[in-house]
Design an enzyme around this catalytic site. Structure first.
Site, mmCIF file in Angstrom:
data_model
loop_
_atom_site.group_PDB
_atom_site.id
_atom_site.type_symbol
_atom_site.label_atom_id
_atom_site.label_comp_id
_atom_site.label_asym_id
_atom_site.label_seq_id
_atom_site.Cartn_x
_atom_site.Cartn_y
_atom_site.Cartn_z
ATOM 1 N N CYS A 90 -46.246 32.011 -29.424
ATOM 2 C CA CYS A 90 -45.129 32.900 -29.752
ATOM 3 C C CYS A 90 -43.865 32.097 -30.022
ATOM 4 C CB CYS A 90 -44.914 33.882 -28.604
ATOM 5 S SG CYS A 90 -43.369 34.815 -28.708
ATOM 6 N N CYS A 101 -40.591 33.234 -28.249
ATOM 7 C CA CYS A 101 -40.654 32.942 -26.807
ATOM 8 C C CYS A 101 -40.066 31.562 -26.515
ATOM 9 C CB CYS A 101 -42.098 32.971 -26.312
ATOM 10 S SG CYS A 101 -42.906 34.588 -26.460
#
Length: 306
Positions: A47, A50
């Site tokens: 991700c 993230c």
């Protein structure tokens, strides 16, 4: 280091940021949140957002000095927990307090919004958001400065920066305290040493503008003589510009702005637009909601777009 307001050192506690698994979720989140709020960062190695959000969260949690903790949960390895909490996308962040989720958000947020989230969670749990006490100390130092106690204000601003070196309001206040004391070189040295994170903050931009104006004021001529020169020849742009500088140096900010607006009206291109540049410098040195700024910008805009 002791807190300058409370006189207390941060209490030692559990690890502020750590990775956890499904097996330890109950102990590290639900049970631990009975003591202080626990921020849960649901993320995954693949991700991209993230990787941006995680470090910002960690920075703000550590800045809270134990008022909140943070755990990181890799959803690829904690699919049961992710399903129970209905994690639809990542990053997703939840705040737990006394065993229950009390706040949260999805997606990567800028640092200011992450800080606001952390502050909100701490306050919801009955704690004091980091920096709240320092903000009170800044207000006290500003009052000292307004009363002419520049040295005392400088000491207080410096003490605040000892607690939080990136406190923009305190840093700008320290620069302005040196300016008020006539220590322009010291003010410039402090300004040049500002941390890169706050170098372009509104507080330091304002302090920079005030320093520039203070240096100009040191060379300003007598107001009475310059007023006579303008009366003798209203079309003399240099005399009017010099009068504006002298008025500012004498503390007559509104009158200085009025002279610069008149100069702009008469010859906006004089000296490469010096009148407009000087107006913006004065506006930058004041608070954005100052009536002088609001009215001055409005008048300037009406002339620019007339």
């Amino acid at each position: 280091m002791m807190d300058i307001l409370s006189g207390k050192s941060p209490a030692p506690g559990a690890e502020l940021v750590k990775d956890i698994t499904e097996a330890t979720f109950m102990a590290d989140v639900v049970d631990a949140s009975n003591e202080v709020p626990v921020i849960v960062d649901f993320w995954a190695p693949w991700c991209g957002p993230c990787k941006t959000l995680g470090p910002i969260l960690e920075q703000e949690v550590k800045a809270a000095k134990g008022a909140v903790r943070m755990v990181k949960v890799n959803v690829d390895e904690a699919q049961m927990i992710a399903a129970q909490l209905r994690i639809q996308s990542i990053p997703t962040v939840y705040a737990f307090y006394q065993g229950q989720p009390i706040d949260g958000f999805q997606g990567a947020l800028p640092g200011s919004e992450v800080k606001a989230f952390i502050d909100r969670v701490i306050q919801a749990a009955g704690g004091e958001a980091p920096g709240a006490g320092l903000d009170e100390a800044v207000a006290a130092a500003e009052e000292m400065l307004a009363e002419g106690a520049a040295a005392d204000a400088a000491q207080t601003f410096a003490a605040i920066l000892g607690e939080d070196p990136n406190h923009a309001a305190a840093y700008g206040g320290l620069v302005r305290a040196h300016i008020a004391a006539g220590e322009l070189d010291q003010a410039e040295a402090v300004l040049n040493g500002a941390p890169v994170e706050i170098a372009h903050s509104p507080q330091l931009e304002a302090a920079h503008a005030q320093l520039e104006l203070a240096r100009q004021a040191a060379d300003a001529g007598p107001v009475a003589e310059l007023e006579a020169a303008v009366e003798a020849d209203p079309s003399d742009p240099q005399a009017r510009f010099d009068l504006a500088q002298a008025l500012y140096a004498a503390g007559k900010v509104q009158e200085a702005v009025d002279q610069l607006l008149e100069l702009f009206r008469r010859d906006r291109d004089w000296n490469e637009g010096a009148a407009k540049t000087q107006l913006f410098t004065i506006f930058d040195s004041l608070k954005a909601n100052d009536p002088i700024v609001l009215h001055g910008r409005r008048k300037l805009s009406s002339m620019i777009f007339a």
